[in-house]
Design a protein around this motif. Structure first.
Motif, mmCIF file in Angstrom:
data_model
loop_
_atom_site.group_PDB
_atom_site.id
_atom_site.type_symbol
_atom_site.label_atom_id
_atom_site.label_comp_id
_atom_site.label_asym_id
_atom_site.label_seq_id
_atom_site.Cartn_x
_atom_site.Cartn_y
_atom_site.Cartn_z
ATOM 1 N N LEU A 198 0.821 -1.210 0.000
ATOM 2 C CA LEU A 198 0.000 0.000 0.000
ATOM 3 C C LEU A 198 0.857 1.262 0.000
ATOM 4 C CD1 LEU A 198 -2.746 -1.032 2.562
ATOM 5 C CD2 LEU A 198 -2.864 -1.072 0.068
ATOM 6 N N ARG A 199 1.927 1.255 0.757
ATOM 7 C CA ARG A 199 2.803 2.424 0.867
ATOM 8 C C ARG A 199 4.239 2.004 0.628
ATOM 9 N NH1 ARG A 199 0.048 3.769 6.152
ATOM 10 N NH2 ARG A 199 1.747 2.533 6.984
ATOM 11 N N GLU A 200 5.010 2.927 0.042
ATOM 12 C CA GLU A 200 6.423 2.678 -0.215
ATOM 13 C C GLU A 200 7.301 3.146 0.942
ATOM 14 O OE1 GLU A 200 7.732 1.133 -2.950
ATOM 15 O OE2 GLU A 200 5.681 0.772 -3.608
ATOM 16 N N VAL A 201 6.707 3.849 1.908
ATOM 17 C CA VAL A 201 7.458 4.392 3.040
ATOM 18 C C VAL A 201 6.826 3.928 4.352
ATOM 19 C CG1 VAL A 201 8.285 6.433 1.792
ATOM 20 C CG2 VAL A 201 6.111 6.530 2.977
ATOM 21 N N CYS A 202 7.544 4.137 5.447
ATOM 22 C CA CYS A 202 7.032 3.737 6.762
ATOM 23 C C CYS A 202 5.859 4.637 7.168
ATOM 24 C CB CYS A 202 8.151 3.804 7.804
ATOM 25 S SG CYS A 202 8.722 5.475 8.204
ATOM 26 N N HIS A 203 5.181 4.260 8.238
ATOM 27 C CA HIS A 203 4.001 4.990 8.697
ATOM 28 C C HIS A 203 4.345 6.433 9.058
ATOM 29 C CE1 HIS A 203 0.126 5.779 10.489
ATOM 30 N NE2 HIS A 203 0.744 6.191 11.592
#
Length: 138
Positions: free
Chosen positions: A19-24
């Motif tokens: 869903l995301r390429e980076v951390c929260h």
């Protein structure tokens, strides 16, 4: 299934789910920056701002702006001077990976290639026939 990856922004480990390429934490920072940019663009006088002007006014990097346009979060229909670079020439485009000029060049090259291939096939077919040589030479 999630896999563990390093965040490309802060280099922290996070569960990558696709869903995301980076951390929260970095995703939250991106969302905060998006809100700053969106508030800037919603003002009537800023709707026609280009990427350089938005970067200057908000401090958000071009790459992040390009990412949002590519993913459809910022719509070029609403903000006409937004786009992202063409993968071939770097000119700003709003759809696909190539700008219209590069698309037309590619289509032209493909038509030329198809015509050359068809010509070679026709020549090969024509030359395939048998010829009777005249045995009596003069």
């Amino acid at each position: 299934m999630a896999e563990i990856r390093n965040c490309p922004e802060c280099n922290e480990f996070f569960n990558y789910t696709g869903l995301r390429e980076v951390c929260h934490k970095c995703a939250q920072k991106e969302e905060d920056l998006y809100q700053v940019v969106y508030r800037f663009l919603r003002k009537r006088e800023n709707r026609a701002a280009n990427v350089e002007r938005i970067e200057e006014a908000t401090g958000v990097k071009k790459d992040l702006l390009f990412k949002w346009v590519r993913k459809g979060r910022l719509h070029p229909a609403l903000f006409p001077n937004l786009g992202y670079p063409c993968d071939n020439c770097g000119h700003l485009t709003t759809t696909g990976k190539l700008c219209e000029k590069c698309q037309n060049e590619l289509k032209s090259d493909l038509r030329t290639f198809d015509a050359a291939t068809e010509f070679r096939e026709n020549v090969a077919q024509r030359d395939k026939g048998t010829y009777l040589a005249d045995r009596k030479k003069r």
